[in-house]
Write a protein that holds these residues in place. Structure first.
Motif, PDB file in Angstrom:
ATOM      1  N   GLY A 193      -2.840  15.400  -5.926  1.00  0.00           N
ATOM      2  CA  GLY A 193      -2.627  14.101  -6.555  1.00  0.00           C
ATOM      3  C   GLY A 193      -2.168  13.044  -5.556  1.00  0.00           C
ATOM      4  O   GLY A 193      -2.575  11.883  -5.634  1.00  0.00           O
ATOM      5  N   LEU A 194      -1.326  13.447  -4.615  1.00  0.00           N
ATOM      6  CA  LEU A 194      -0.887  12.523  -3.580  1.00  0.00           C
ATOM      7  C   LEU A 194      -2.066  12.097  -2.711  1.00  0.00           C
ATOM      8  O   LEU A 194      -2.199  10.919  -2.353  1.00  0.00           O
ATOM      9  N   ALA A 195      -2.915  13.057  -2.370  1.00  0.00           N
ATOM     10  CA  ALA A 195      -4.082  12.747  -1.553  1.00  0.00           C
ATOM     11  C   ALA A 195      -5.037  11.821  -2.290  1.00  0.00           C
ATOM     12  O   ALA A 195      -5.584  10.873  -1.709  1.00  0.00           O
ATOM     13  N   ILE A 196      -5.236  12.070  -3.575  1.00  0.00           N
ATOM     14  CA  ILE A 196      -6.125  11.206  -4.361  1.00  0.00           C
ATOM     15  C   ILE A 196      -5.545   9.793  -4.471  1.00  0.00           C
ATOM     16  O   ILE A 196      -6.274   8.803  -4.363  1.00  0.00           O
TER      17      ILE A 196
ATOM     18  N   HIS B 267      -8.958  12.638   2.779  1.00  0.00           N
ATOM     19  CA  HIS B 267     -10.054  13.618   2.758  1.00  0.00           C
ATOM     20  C   HIS B 267      -9.662  14.904   3.490  1.00  0.00           C
ATOM     21  O   HIS B 267     -10.008  16.004   3.045  1.00  0.00           O
ATOM     22  N   MET B 268      -8.934  14.754   4.594  1.00  0.00           N
ATOM     23  CA  MET B 268      -8.480  15.942   5.316  1.00  0.00           C
ATOM     24  C   MET B 268      -7.516  16.764   4.460  1.00  0.00           C
ATOM     25  O   MET B 268      -7.589  18.000   4.435  1.00  0.00           O
ATOM     26  N   ALA B 269      -6.623  16.096   3.742  1.00  0.00           N
ATOM     27  CA  ALA B 269      -5.652  16.793   2.897  1.00  0.00           C
ATOM     28  C   ALA B 269      -6.343  17.524   1.754  1.00  0.00           C
ATOM     29  O   ALA B 269      -5.999  18.666   1.446  1.00  0.00           O
ATOM     30  N   ARG B 270      -7.314  16.873   1.126  1.00  0.00           N
ATOM     31  CA  ARG B 270      -8.006  17.531   0.011  1.00  0.00           C
ATOM     32  C   ARG B 270      -8.764  18.765   0.480  1.00  0.00           C
ATOM     33  O   ARG B 270      -8.767  19.786  -0.211  1.00  0.00           O
ATOM     34  N   SER B 271      -9.390  18.698   1.630  1.00  0.00           N
ATOM     35  CA  SER B 271     -10.098  19.883   2.125  1.00  0.00           C
ATOM     36  C   SER B 271      -9.113  20.978   2.524  1.00  0.00           C
ATOM     37  O   SER B 271      -9.367  22.168   2.298  1.00  0.00           O
TER      38      SER B 271
ATOM     39  N   ALA C 242      -5.435   6.119   5.514  1.00  0.00           N
ATOM     40  CA  ALA C 242      -5.265   6.732   4.194  1.00  0.00           C
ATOM     41  C   ALA C 242      -6.527   7.465   3.765  1.00  0.00           C
ATOM     42  O   ALA C 242      -6.457   8.570   3.215  1.00  0.00           O
ATOM     43  N   VAL C 243      -7.676   6.875   4.002  1.00  0.00           N
ATOM     44  CA  VAL C 243      -8.938   7.507   3.613  1.00  0.00           C
ATOM     45  C   VAL C 243      -9.188   8.769   4.443  1.00  0.00           C
ATOM     46  O   VAL C 243      -9.530   9.827   3.900  1.00  0.00           O
TER      47      VAL C 243
ATOM     48  N   VAL D 257       0.897  13.576   1.966  1.00  0.00           N
ATOM     49  CA  VAL D 257       1.999  12.610   2.003  1.00  0.00           C
ATOM     50  C   VAL D 257       1.665  11.473   2.968  1.00  0.00           C
ATOM     51  O   VAL D 257       1.883  10.298   2.652  1.00  0.00           O
ATOM     52  N   VAL D 258       1.086  11.817   4.114  1.00  0.00           N
ATOM     53  CA  VAL D 258       0.690  10.790   5.085  1.00  0.00           C
ATOM     54  C   VAL D 258      -0.366   9.871   4.479  1.00  0.00           C
ATOM     55  O   VAL D 258      -0.333   8.655   4.682  1.00  0.00           O
ATOM     56  N   SER D 259      -1.284  10.427   3.718  1.00  0.00           N
ATOM     57  CA  SER D 259      -2.325   9.623   3.077  1.00  0.00           C
ATOM     58  C   SER D 259      -1.723   8.628   2.101  1.00  0.00           C
ATOM     59  O   SER D 259      -2.107   7.452   2.082  1.00  0.00           O
TER      60      SER D 259
END
Length: 95
Positions: free
Chosen positions: A56-59, A39-43, A34-35, A13-15
């Motif tokens: 999807g939000l992270a992407i 990346h932190m959210a996806r991992s 955001a970047v 959400v922060v991203s």
């Protein structure tokens, strides 16, 4: 039938929010945030897929962040080309 509720990753959400801010109020800082958080959210989501969602939000945050950074780099490149070409034109026209 046990349906496990998955929590949306707060980093995702922060991203997304930072990616939107990168296009509006905080052009460079929001994009970098955001970047990084994307990346932190996806991992984080990949480490615990049964507990977290929000890929999807992270992407979306990553795409917004990378696009904003790419546009800034292209803008700086275009400015250098314009003023470099202008200086070269003036140098050759003064002969």
């Amino acid at each position: 039938m046990n349906a496990t509720l998955r929590q949306t990753s707060s980093l995702a959400v922060v991203s997304l929010v930072a990616g939107i801010l990168g296009w509006t109020l905080l052009p460079f800082l929001g994009s970098v945030a955001a970047v990084v958080t994307g990346h932190m959210a996806r991992s984080e989501i990949r480490r615990a897929p049964e507990r977290l969602e929000g890929d999807g939000l992270a992407i979306a945050g990553l795409v917004l962040g990378y696009l904003s950074i790419a546009m800034a780099v292209l803008l700086v490149f275009a400015i250098f080309l314009f003023f470099g070409g202008l200086a070269a034109f003036l140098a050759f026209a003064g002969r």
